[in-house]
Design an enzyme around this catalytic site. Structure first.
Site, short mmCIF file in Angstrom:
data_model
loop_
_atom_site.label_atom_id
_atom_site.label_comp_id
_atom_site.label_asym_id
_atom_site.label_seq_id
_atom_site.Cartn_x
_atom_site.Cartn_y
_atom_site.Cartn_z
N SER A 169 0.83 -1.21 0.00
CA SER A 169 0.00 0.00 0.00
C SER A 169 0.86 1.26 0.00
CB SER A 169 -0.90 0.01 1.24
OG SER A 169 -1.52 1.27 1.39
N TYR A 192 -2.57 5.09 -3.85
CA TYR A 192 -3.50 6.16 -3.53
C TYR A 192 -2.84 7.39 -4.13
CZ TYR A 192 -6.32 3.57 -0.07
OH TYR A 192 -7.17 2.70 0.56
N THR A 218 -6.30 2.11 -6.57
CA THR A 218 -7.52 1.79 -5.81
C THR A 218 -8.55 2.88 -6.06
OG1 THR A 218 -6.37 0.48 -4.16
CG2 THR A 218 -8.45 1.48 -3.47
N LYS A 294 -8.22 -1.53 -8.79
CA LYS A 294 -8.72 -2.30 -7.64
C LYS A 294 -9.98 -1.62 -7.13
CE LYS A 294 -7.34 -3.84 -2.98
NZ LYS A 294 -8.04 -3.00 -2.03
N HIS A 318 -13.01 -3.41 -0.89
CA HIS A 318 -12.10 -2.94 0.16
C HIS A 318 -12.33 -3.73 1.45
CE1 HIS A 318 -9.40 0.73 0.22
NE2 HIS A 318 -9.26 0.32 1.46
C1 LIG Z 1 -6.61 -2.58 7.93
C2 LIG Z 1 -6.84 -2.55 6.47
C3 LIG Z 1 -6.19 -1.60 5.71
C4 LIG Z 1 -6.37 -1.58 4.32
N1 LIG Z 1 -5.65 -0.69 3.57
C5 LIG Z 1 -5.80 -0.67 2.23
C6 LIG Z 1 -5.03 0.21 1.41
O1 LIG Z 1 -4.18 0.95 1.89
N2 LIG Z 1 -5.25 0.17 0.08
C7 LIG Z 1 -6.16 -0.65 -0.51
O2 LIG Z 1 -6.32 -0.64 -1.72
N3 LIG Z 1 -6.88 -1.52 0.24
C8 LIG Z 1 -6.71 -1.55 1.58
N4 LIG Z 1 -7.43 -2.44 2.33
C9 LIG Z 1 -8.32 -3.39 1.65
C10 LIG Z 1 -7.57 -4.66 1.27
O3 LIG Z 1 -6.64 -4.42 0.26
C11 LIG Z 1 -8.52 -5.75 0.77
O4 LIG Z 1 -9.32 -5.21 -0.25
C12 LIG Z 1 -9.40 -6.33 1.86
O5 LIG Z 1 -8.72 -6.37 3.09
C13 LIG Z 1 -9.82 -7.73 1.47
O6 LIG Z 1 -10.73 -8.24 2.37
P1 LIG Z 1 -10.35 -9.21 3.59
O7 LIG Z 1 -9.71 -8.36 4.63
O8 LIG Z 1 -11.66 -9.75 4.00
O9 LIG Z 1 -9.40 -10.26 3.06
C14 LIG Z 1 -7.25 -2.49 3.71
C15 LIG Z 1 -7.90 -3.45 4.49
C16 LIG Z 1 -7.70 -3.49 5.85
C17 LIG Z 1 -8.40 -4.54 6.65
#
Ligand SMILES: Cc1cc2nc3c(=O)[nH]c(=O)nc-3n(C[C@H](O)[C@H](O)[C@H](O)COP(=O)(O)O)c2cc1C
Length: 421
Positions: A169, A192, A218, A294, A318
């Site tokens: 990220s 981002y 994203t 994404k 997300h």
């Molecule tokens: C704590 C946390 C931080 C996240 N940060 C980002 C991020 O910085 N960029 C992004 O595209 N998705 C982010 N996501 C989403 C994840 O990339 C992903 O889409 C998601 O966690 C998938 O679902 P799951 O947690 O059920 O496996 C984040 C998810 C979590 C739980």
């Protein structure tokens, strides 16, 4: 024979020779199979010997005790301050989309096939000319340092040991150069973009110079969000948040290494709020490698993406943290796959916890899947060994269910491997 195989085999022989239940001839025959069999065949036949060590309490005390990835979550909760755990666990509003991501896997059944030789399994997949050992990769997660001091470095080492790809990220706690060094191979970079093009360009250039073969934009964080679970958990956190989290964009990103030496004084938001397809076109113009979007959830957007020279899509909400749509990602996958019609790879994330979940997504046309929270549970609970075990469990379960559908390689997982109910 590696060390693990030899211990496995020795234990097996000890077990059978000591068993009063088996006639000597049967024990000899089974021992013969063990001596002859491959690791795969042994693993299939004598699962009892793989059982995790006995636990004394409710929580696992080591990664080896985990029977599935869910075992890591309560340990992570215990280890983390409430606000950080809340940040990890939260969806938006009533967390119904978060829940739908899991629940909808139950609407897909697996069609088991018999009498196919599945002793040898190949889970490799080729994406953008690179061969991944497994279709299971790590999703981008922000601020991983909030969950473990070794942050993405530990996750990257686990990926190296276990043979998985990962996406870093923009607001990770570790620089892309360090992550690539720890993984020993390039990783994808999730962008981002901010609302200052000069910053966008610098982030992309830095990621590409470090070796990232793909930039993942994203697109699902437009505007704010209501992370109620986070807000609720934060109430029970006795620490003063502002000791670390100084308000304001400049202060927030000053602790994120990807913004080192970048002037962020003109940035007003991280997510590039206000982005349109023209923005994708502009970004396409500067991304030298592959461009991935994404957060795509509909056939309409998938089709538009194709006309903008996008190289892959990630079906994602997300992790239920963007919109409270009630639409699971596994439910949205078929329409996106249909629209893309094989032209570019379609990845997916959201709620993947079991090997069967992975199989279902691949059966519905996904090229690979990403996991978010489970790897962070493993990391928060036990550091790198925790992430390794999370990956081991998911990969093992995936290979097991591949055998049950009679697939020896990923191309043999097809729509006929599942039934939608
Ligand atoms: C704590 C946390 C931080 C996240 N940060 C980002 C991020 O910085 N960029 C992004 O595209 N998705 C982010 N996501 C989403 C994840 O990339 C992903 O889409 C998601 O966690 C998938 O679902 P799951 O947690 O059920 O496996 C984040 C998810 C979590 C739980």
């Amino acid at each position: 024979m590696d060390e693990q195989t030899s211990i496995h085999r020795r234990k097996l022989l000890e077990f059978f020779s000591a068993s009063p239940l088996l006639a000597p001839s049967a024990a000899r025959a089974l021992a013969g199979i063990a001596a002859f069999g491959t690791t795969e065949a042994v693993a299939q036949s004598y699962d009892v010997l793989r059982a995790a060590p006995v636990m004394n309490g409710d929580l696992i005390a080591s990664p080896a005790q985990a029977l599935n990835v869910f075992d890591f979550e309560p340990v992570a909760k215990k280890e983390l301050p409430p606000a950080h755990y809340g940040y990890l666990a939260s969806g938006v509003d009533a967390d119904k989309t978060l829940k739908a991501n899991r629940d909808d896997f139950d609407k897909i059944h697996v069609r088991a096939r018999r009498l196919i030789d599945v002793r040898k399994i190949d889970t490799t997949v080729k994406i953008f000319g690179e061969t991944w050992a497994s279709p299971i990769a790590l999703a981008p997660v922000s601020s991983v340092g909030a969950f473990h001091p070794e942050a993405e470095a530990a996750a990257a080492r686990a990926c190296k040991v276990k043979g998985h790809q990962m996406i870093l990220s923009t607001v990770g706690s570790t620089s892309i150069e360090d992550v690539i060094k720890e993984r020993g191979a390039p990783v994808w970079y999730m962008l981002y973009p901010t609302d200052d093009w000069a910053v966008t360009e610098k982030l992309v250039k830095r990621a590409e110079a470090a070796g990232a073969p793909a930039i993942v934009l994203t697109v699902d964080r437009q505007g704010g969000r209501n992370t109620e679970t986070l807000f609720r958990e934060r109430r029970s956190d006795t620490r003063t948040c502002t000791d670390c989290h100084t308000p304001g964009f400049k202060n927030e990103v000053s602790r994120k290494p990807m913004f080192d030496d970048i002037d962020v004084s003109k940035v007003t938001n991280l997510y590039g709020t206000g982005m349109t397809w023209d923005y994708v076109k502009r970004l396409r113009g500067i991304v030298k490698g592959k461009l991935v979007l994404k957060g795509i959830m509909t056939q309409e957007d998938a089709k538009i993406a194709l006309t903008h020279g996008v190289d892959a899509l990630i079906v994602s909400n997300h992790g239920g943290r963007a919109e409270e749509s009630l639409q699971s990602t596994i439910g949205a996958l078929p329409e996106v796959v249909g629209a893309v019609n094989g032209k570019i790879p379609v990845l997916i994330d959201g709620g993947f916890r079991r090997g069967t979940d992975v199989l279902k997504a691949l059966a519905l046309g996904a090229t690979a899947v990403c996991v978010g929270r489970p790897y962070v549970w493993g990391l928060a609970a036990f550091g790198q060994p925790g992430v390794e075990m999370v990956l081991t469990l998911m990969q093992r379960e995936f290979e097991t269910i591949m055998r049950q559908v009679g697939a020896t390689k990923l191309s043999e997982i097809t729509s006929k491997s599942v039934r939608i109910v």
